[in-house]
Motif scaffolding. Sequence first.
Motif, short mmCIF file in Angstrom:
data_model
loop_
_atom_site.label_atom_id
_atom_site.label_comp_id
_atom_site.label_asym_id
_atom_site.label_seq_id
_atom_site.Cartn_x
_atom_site.Cartn_y
_atom_site.Cartn_z
N VAL A 1 -0.65 -2.90 -9.58
CA VAL A 1 0.58 -3.64 -9.32
C VAL A 1 1.78 -2.70 -9.30
CG1 VAL A 1 2.19 -5.32 -10.29
CG2 VAL A 1 -0.26 -5.83 -10.22
N VAL A 2 1.88 -1.87 -10.33
CA VAL A 2 3.05 -0.99 -10.42
C VAL A 2 3.05 0.02 -9.27
CG1 VAL A 2 4.16 0.80 -11.79
CG2 VAL A 2 3.32 -1.27 -12.89
N SER B 1 1.71 -0.25 -6.37
CA SER B 1 2.02 -0.90 -5.11
C SER B 1 3.51 -1.25 -5.02
CB SER B 1 1.13 -2.14 -4.95
OG SER B 1 1.86 -3.23 -4.53
N SER B 2 4.13 -1.57 -6.16
CA SER B 2 5.55 -1.93 -6.08
C SER B 2 6.45 -0.70 -5.96
CB SER B 2 5.96 -2.79 -7.28
OG SER B 2 5.53 -2.21 -8.47
N ILE B 3 5.97 0.47 -6.37
CA ILE B 3 6.82 1.66 -6.20
C ILE B 3 6.39 2.48 -4.99
CG2 ILE B 3 7.42 1.89 -8.66
CD1 ILE B 3 5.29 4.13 -8.82
N ARG B 4 5.49 1.91 -4.18
CA ARG B 4 4.90 2.73 -3.13
C ARG B 4 5.91 3.23 -2.13
NH1 ARG B 4 4.01 -2.48 -1.58
NH2 ARG B 4 4.21 -2.97 0.64
N LYS B 5 7.04 2.48 -1.96
CA LYS B 5 8.01 2.90 -0.94
C LYS B 5 9.04 3.88 -1.49
CE LYS B 5 7.31 -0.88 2.14
NZ LYS B 5 7.53 -2.34 2.14
N LYS C 1 0.62 -4.64 -0.23
CA LYS C 1 1.65 -5.35 -0.98
C LYS C 1 1.18 -5.65 -2.40
CE LYS C 1 4.10 -7.45 2.81
NZ LYS C 1 3.89 -8.50 3.78
N VAL C 2 2.08 -6.18 -3.19
CA VAL C 2 1.81 -6.34 -4.62
C VAL C 2 0.67 -7.32 -4.88
CG1 VAL C 2 2.78 -7.06 -6.83
CG2 VAL C 2 4.13 -5.70 -5.26
N SER D 1 -2.75 -6.13 -3.96
CA SER D 1 -3.10 -5.04 -4.86
C SER D 1 -3.54 -5.58 -6.20
CB SER D 1 -1.93 -4.10 -5.07
OG SER D 1 -1.59 -3.50 -3.86
#
Lengths: 317, 202, 198
Positions: free
Chosen positions: C57-58, C60-64, C126-127, C130
């Motif tokens: 989760v984390v 995927s949320s910081i992937r950008k 996406k979150v 993931s």
Amino acid sequence: MKNNLLVSFWPHIQMKDSITKIMWIVFLSLIPAGIAGVYFFGLHSLVLIFVSIVTAVFTEALIQLIRKKKITIYDGSAALTGLLLAYNLPPAVPFWIPIVGSFFAIAIAKQTFGGLGRNIFNPALSARVFLLLSWPTYMTAFVNPFGSADTISSATPLSTLKEGGRTLSDIGLTYMDLFLGRRAGCIGEVAIFLLLLGALVLLILKIITLHTPLSFIFMLAIFSWIFDKHGLFKGDVLFSIMSGGVILGAFFMATDYVTSPLTKKGKIVFGIGCGLITFIIRRFAGYPEGVSFSILIMNAFVPLIDRIFKPSVYGKK
Amino acid sequence: MDVKAILMIIVSMVFINNFILSKFLGLCPFLGVSRNIKPALSMGLAVIFVMTLSSSITWLVYRFLLLPFNITYLRTIVFILVIATFVQFVEMFILKKSPALYRTLGIYLPLITTNCAVLGVAVLNINTFFVNNNPVEFSFIYSMLQGFFAGIGFTLALFLMSGIRERLMLNDTPALFKDLPIAFIIASLMSLGFMGFTGFNF
Amino acid sequence: MAKNNNLWQEFSKGLFKENPIFYIVLGLCPTLAITTSLENALGMSGAVIFVLTFSNVVISSIRKIVPDKIRIPCFIVVIASFVTITELLMQGYFPILVKHLGIFLPLIVVNCIIMGRAEAFAKNHKVIPSLLDGLGMGVGFSLAIILIAGMREFLGTGKILGRIVFRCFSPSLIFVLPPGALLTLGLLIALFNRIKKR
């Protein structure tokens, strides 16, 4: 047209029945030692030998049937594995021990690799170590010769030594006892004299060579002599050779065609490794006997040994 | 320095507690690079090198950084970062100094970062050679030796396995057991043999 | 409807089709060592599901935000943080279990599954997918090690979760020793390959 271009794994033995012949000769050469074992330890040993061979042959046939391969139980290799496994068992184990053991030897240690000629580890020894680690209480309970099966947990000469015995007379045995096999031990390992006789036959028929057995025994003897528990150069050489499974192991199992090196030099290196590891385990590790472990470990080295000591190509020097 | 203790470390790390065959650390590279002898040996050398040095570095970090500041609970994070950075530096250093060596070891170095054996030996050092957060005598040297011989044990298992698997390639292993299952069965039988050293004592 | 199906697929693929242990053969290191008893395996399962889901989760949320070049160290820090949280939580609630799991609890960091999922899935999804991917892979991993541990505990000690099952069964000690672990896994992988082929 008959297809002669069979691509097969080593040993590339030309005649088809020669492997069968060799297997059965080795089998026969082991029979006297087995008779002695039965004589010393009673009929239960005979049952164990029988059960072990039958299970091995049956498992081989079953798996070949499942894999839809030609059934090759008459080549004697499965029977020999069963026989060797039984010879490595203490005489008082329950009858299901050789059943589990033989099944493991054939199904896991041999057939998962594709059958005869392809296995890396000696099937009988793999099964023996498997049983030893699985059911240590059964596999370390021995009986004295001519003792009834109730008097189990009699110690072998080697385990007595491990627990602090000093000399042969402490154990109450003579060299002659060891030579003839009048001592506690595995069914087929005790009758040293008859084993040597069998080995002699194999040597005369050129089925085995002396390279592996001699280097194995020499290495074990010399290290046992030098690095004895009670001081340097105080070891009992004859005792170290005749007290455990070395004769059976060195002449009949370390010489197995499939799981030992091809070349003379390789065989010597293999034997030296076996002797050294046997000594280390006997002297320093928890188990009183290390022959099975040492051969199993050296089996893993065989592909590398063969790579280093390649058979010379004809025409090259 | 106690010779007996050193010998015990050697036998324990190479045979009894062999990282691959007994502790199952580093199984992924063990399965991945044991198909041929040459890469197996290169990988083994790289692992011995990295394990020895990362053992000493993580020991120093633990003793002089984590302990004084009382942040031992950050051990896992710090160790993995130290190891990753260290491996990166080694890679750059080798690339600069010896391109030939880099060609043999290079591709294995990044793999080592996520090799559990390297972090495993670092954590094991702390668990065995620190008692109540105090280093035992010769703790540092023992840690380094433990790292070195754990690497030797890893390499031995990898080397033997690669020899066996090279031979098996010429074989028609039953399709059901091809590749991975047979590799596990070989490892199991090897481990069976190594169990003979159990109870080793001088 | 189609979307739900997709999400379900993200979850369910890890259970069998892409089971991390039997098919992809990842994350073995901690798997084999702690599968001597079912209890240990359950503890390890919990820890891995937790770490895998949250790190997915984390990440995927910081992937950008994370530059591509330093993504691996960043991922490692994220994973290591969750492992540390797990360690501390478990030390608080299950101190005995932590002792049993020993060095294999911190070693979840280098468990190839977690890094593998971060690289192969979380870093470009996406979150929610993931999360499901992590959960599914975690559960698949758990099922596999519970199966292995159950077999090993039963064959090796004759017990399941510490209770004797059959009285007249002489347990084969080797299955709680290292060779037994390798053998069990080898045979299980062969078995699953067979099932998958059908």
